[in-house]
Each structure stands twice: as structure tokens, then as C-alpha cells.
Design a protein around this motif. Structure first.
Motif, PDB file in Angstrom:
ATOM      1  N   LEU A 144      -5.349   2.577   4.178  1.00 28.64           N
ATOM      2  CA  LEU A 144      -4.452   3.171   5.166  1.00 28.64           C
ATOM      3  C   LEU A 144      -3.050   3.329   4.594  1.00 28.64           C
ATOM      4  N   SER A 145      -2.539   2.308   3.939  1.00 26.31           N
ATOM      5  CA  SER A 145      -1.183   2.390   3.377  1.00 26.31           C
ATOM      6  C   SER A 145      -1.107   3.431   2.265  1.00 26.31           C
ATOM      7  N   VAL A 146      -2.162   3.554   1.468  1.00 29.52           N
ATOM      8  CA  VAL A 146      -2.180   4.578   0.414  1.00 29.52           C
ATOM      9  C   VAL A 146      -2.135   5.970   1.037  1.00 29.52           C
ATOM     10  N   LEU A 147      -2.960   6.219   2.036  1.00 26.32           N
ATOM     11  CA  LEU A 147      -2.959   7.526   2.696  1.00 26.32           C
ATOM     12  C   LEU A 147      -1.619   7.837   3.336  1.00 26.32           C
ATOM     13  N   LEU A 148      -1.066   6.865   4.028  1.00 22.42           N
ATOM     14  CA  LEU A 148       0.224   7.098   4.682  1.00 22.42           C
ATOM     15  C   LEU A 148       1.323   7.388   3.663  1.00 22.42           C
ATOM     16  N   SER A 149       1.280   6.706   2.523  1.00 19.29           N
ATOM     17  CA  SER A 149       2.308   6.967   1.499  1.00 19.29           C
ATOM     18  C   SER A 149       2.117   8.341   0.857  1.00 19.29           C
ATOM     19  N   LEU A 150       0.874   8.793   0.716  1.00 19.79           N
ATOM     20  CA  LEU A 150       0.622  10.124   0.148  1.00 19.79           C
ATOM     21  C   LEU A 150       1.045  11.231   1.099  1.00 19.79           C
ATOM     22  N   TRP A 151       0.902  10.971   2.389  1.00 21.91           N
ATOM     23  CA  TRP A 151       1.202  11.995   3.383  1.00 21.91           C
ATOM     24  C   TRP A 151       2.647  11.973   3.839  1.00 21.91           C
ATOM     25  N   MET A 186     -13.718  -2.596  16.706  1.00 24.84           N
ATOM     26  CA  MET A 186     -13.506  -2.043  15.372  1.00 24.84           C
ATOM     27  C   MET A 186     -12.208  -2.622  14.801  1.00 24.84           C
ATOM     28  N   HIS A 187     -12.140  -2.782  13.523  1.00 28.94           N
ATOM     29  CA  HIS A 187     -10.954  -3.275  12.834  1.00 28.94           C
ATOM     30  C   HIS A 187      -9.808  -2.287  13.041  1.00 28.94           C
ATOM     31  N   SER A 188      -8.588  -2.778  13.285  1.00 30.17           N
ATOM     32  CA  SER A 188      -7.460  -1.900  13.616  1.00 30.17           C
ATOM     33  C   SER A 188      -7.133  -0.899  12.503  1.00 30.17           C
ATOM     34  N   ALA A 189      -7.207  -1.304  11.244  1.00 27.34           N
ATOM     35  CA  ALA A 189      -6.933  -0.371  10.147  1.00 27.34           C
ATOM     36  C   ALA A 189      -7.999   0.716  10.067  1.00 27.34           C
ATOM     37  N   VAL A 190      -9.242   0.364  10.367  1.00 30.68           N
ATOM     38  CA  VAL A 190     -10.320   1.359  10.369  1.00 30.68           C
ATOM     39  C   VAL A 190     -10.117   2.333  11.528  1.00 30.68           C
ATOM     40  N   GLU A 191      -9.642   1.838  12.671  1.00 32.13           N
ATOM     41  CA  GLU A 191      -9.325   2.718  13.794  1.00 32.13           C
ATOM     42  C   GLU A 191      -8.244   3.724  13.405  1.00 32.13           C
ATOM     43  N   CYS A 192      -7.197   3.256  12.751  1.00 30.31           N
ATOM     44  CA  CYS A 192      -6.117   4.147  12.316  1.00 30.31           C
ATOM     45  C   CYS A 192      -6.627   5.158  11.289  1.00 30.31           C
ATOM     46  N   LEU A 193      -7.445   4.701  10.357  1.00 28.67           N
ATOM     47  CA  LEU A 193      -8.022   5.616   9.373  1.00 28.67           C
ATOM     48  C   LEU A 193      -8.878   6.677  10.063  1.00 28.67           C
ATOM     49  N   SER A 194      -9.632   6.270  11.072  1.00 30.85           N
ATOM     50  CA  SER A 194     -10.496   7.205  11.795  1.00 30.85           C
ATOM     51  C   SER A 194      -9.682   8.283  12.501  1.00 30.85           C
ATOM     52  N   ALA A 195      -8.503   7.917  12.958  1.00 26.97           N
ATOM     53  CA  ALA A 195      -7.633   8.903  13.603  1.00 26.97           C
ATOM     54  C   ALA A 195      -7.061   9.879  12.575  1.00 26.97           C
ATOM     55  N   LEU A 196      -6.747   9.375  11.383  1.00 30.34           N
ATOM     56  CA  LEU A 196      -6.173  10.219  10.325  1.00 30.34           C
ATOM     57  C   LEU A 196      -7.227  11.050   9.597  1.00 30.34           C
ATOM     58  N   VAL A 197      -8.358  10.423   9.319  1.00 32.34           N
ATOM     59  CA  VAL A 197      -9.450  11.074   8.598  1.00 32.34           C
ATOM     60  C   VAL A 197     -10.712  10.885   9.447  1.00 32.34           C
ATOM     61  N   PRO A 198     -10.946  11.791  10.380  1.00 34.06           N
ATOM     62  CA  PRO A 198     -12.111  11.612  11.257  1.00 34.06           C
ATOM     63  C   PRO A 198     -13.413  11.540  10.461  1.00 34.06           C
ATOM     64  N   TYR A 246      -1.550  -6.274  -8.090  1.00 40.19           N
ATOM     65  CA  TYR A 246      -1.978  -7.128  -6.992  1.00 40.19           C
ATOM     66  C   TYR A 246      -1.407  -6.582  -5.688  1.00 40.19           C
ATOM     67  N   HIS A 247      -2.231  -6.484  -4.653  1.00 44.42           N
ATOM     68  CA  HIS A 247      -1.802  -6.025  -3.332  1.00 44.42           C
ATOM     69  C   HIS A 247      -2.266  -7.054  -2.293  1.00 44.42           C
ATOM     70  N   PRO A 248      -1.331  -7.748  -1.660  1.00 40.20           N
ATOM     71  CA  PRO A 248      -1.701  -8.834  -0.741  1.00 40.20           C
ATOM     72  C   PRO A 248      -2.162  -8.326   0.627  1.00 40.20           C
ATOM     73  N   THR A 249      -3.236  -7.564   0.624  1.00 42.47           N
ATOM     74  CA  THR A 249      -3.794  -7.023   1.857  1.00 42.47           C
ATOM     75  C   THR A 249      -5.293  -6.834   1.689  1.00 42.47           C
ATOM     76  N   GLN A 250      -5.980  -6.594   2.786  1.00 45.05           N
ATOM     77  CA  GLN A 250      -7.414  -6.322   2.745  1.00 45.05           C
ATOM     78  C   GLN A 250      -7.662  -4.861   2.386  1.00 45.05           C
ATOM     79  N   CYS A 251      -8.942  -4.492   2.183  1.00 46.23           N
ATOM     80  CA  CYS A 251      -9.256  -3.153   1.688  1.00 46.23           C
ATOM     81  C   CYS A 251      -8.926  -2.033   2.676  1.00 46.23           C
ATOM     82  N   ALA A 252      -9.257  -2.170   3.957  1.00 46.68           N
ATOM     83  CA  ALA A 252      -8.975  -1.090   4.919  1.00 46.68           C
ATOM     84  C   ALA A 252      -7.469  -0.886   5.115  1.00 46.68           C
ATOM     85  N   PRO A 253      -6.667  -1.933   5.302  1.00 42.41           N
ATOM     86  CA  PRO A 253      -5.219  -1.717   5.380  1.00 42.41           C
ATOM     87  C   PRO A 253      -4.645  -1.128   4.079  1.00 42.41           C
TER      88      PRO A 253
END
Length: 158
Positions: free
Chosen positions: A150-157, A1-13, A140-147
Motif C-alpha cells: 500500500l505504501s509503495v503504491l501510494l508513493s508511486l501515485w 479483511m485486513h485494513s491494508a488489503v481493504e485500502c488496496l482493494s479500493a485503489l486496485v480493484p 529493511y522496512h518495519p511493516t507487514q507485506c500488505a501495508p
């Protein structure tokens, strides 16, 4: 699994089981390959609302407003008309063949999240463009969609 998706899964099961897709058929219908992080995100969560705000577009959604293929066509038509009267964002002017493809939108705001695609790039090189939807602002955000998610969620929390 993609690492950002793994992190998202831990934060938002994810609710429910894995949602497999026939990505070959999807990409044929869409006319382009798609990034692996997006595929893993959709297989993990499916389309629809993510964390009560972001709507992930999915090719298997029967509702046109949430269907990736329908939204890709609609956005391409809308943006072609818009850019006849307004300038394109600077990132889209940095080379021939640059365009955007939607992958999500923000609930009730009209804001869209797009992949920025440049000629000769693989889907793994696509980055994120955010358009406020009801105005001319593009980010413009120089990253892929899953990261990006993840960064949006982490900044909100934070």
C-alpha cells in the motif's frame, strides 16, 4: 479483511472472485504459519502480477517461479550459498535464528521481497526486507507485506 488489503482493494480493484486456500495444508507444506495480511492479500488477488510490477508468490501457482513453496526452497538454497561468500544483512545478524522467506518479487529486476523472521516471533510480527536481487543492497522496512504494498503504491501515485 485486513485494513491494508481493504485500502488496496479500493485503489486496485481485484479482478474475479475471492480465492480461498487451505491455509492449514499450505502452512504444513511450508513448515511455518503465514501472516494474516498475506493470506487476505492472496485470497483477494491471487498470486501473480499485482499492479503490473510486483509478483505475489502463491502456493497454488503451477509455475515454479511464482510458487511460494518452490521459491522459498530455491531462495533458501541460493542465500545459503551467497552468505558463504558475502556478509548477511545487519538485520539478519540481530539474533539467533533470524532468516528470510520470500513473498513477492519485482518484475524484470530480480529484486525480491522477503519477510524477516526472528526466532520466537509470530507471523504477525514479521517485517519486510527488500533485496535488489542482482547486487548486495538490502533494505529493511518495519511493516507487514500488505501495508508495505500500500505504501509503495501510494508513493508511486503521489
Amino acid at each position: 479483511m485486513h485494513s491494508a488489503v481493504e485500502c488496496l482493494s479500493a485503489l486496485v480493484p481485484p479482478t474475479g472472485s475471492r480465492r480461498s486456500r487451505d491455509w492449514t495444508a499450505v502452512e504444513r507444506r511450508l513448515g511455518t504459519a503465514l501472516p494474516q495480511d498475506y493470506k487476505k492479500l492472496i485470497e483477494t488477488y491471487g498470486g501473480g502480477v499485482f499492479d503490473e510490477t510486483v509478483w505475489l508468490l502463491d502456493t497454488e501457482c503451477p509455475h515454479q517461479g511464482y510458487n511460494l513453496i518452490d521459491q522459498a526452497k530455491e531462495c533458501a538454497e541460493t542465500l545459503a550459498k551467497l552468505w558463504q561468500v558475502e556478509p548477511k544483512p545487519p538485520q539478519l545478524l540481530e539474533g539467533d535464528g533470524a532468516d528470510v522467506l520470500p513473498w513477492a518479487y519485482i518484475e524484470e529486476s530480480g529484486a525480491m521481497l522477503y519477510w524477516l523472521r526472528r526466532q520466537g516471533q509470530s507471523p504477525e510480527e514479521w517485517t519486510v526486507m527488500f533485496n535488489e536481487g542482482r547486487g548486495p543492497e538490502w533494505e529493511y522496512h518495519p511493516t507487514q507485506c500488505a501495508p508495505f504494498l500500500l505504501s509503495v503504491l501510494l508513493s508511486l501515485w503521489a
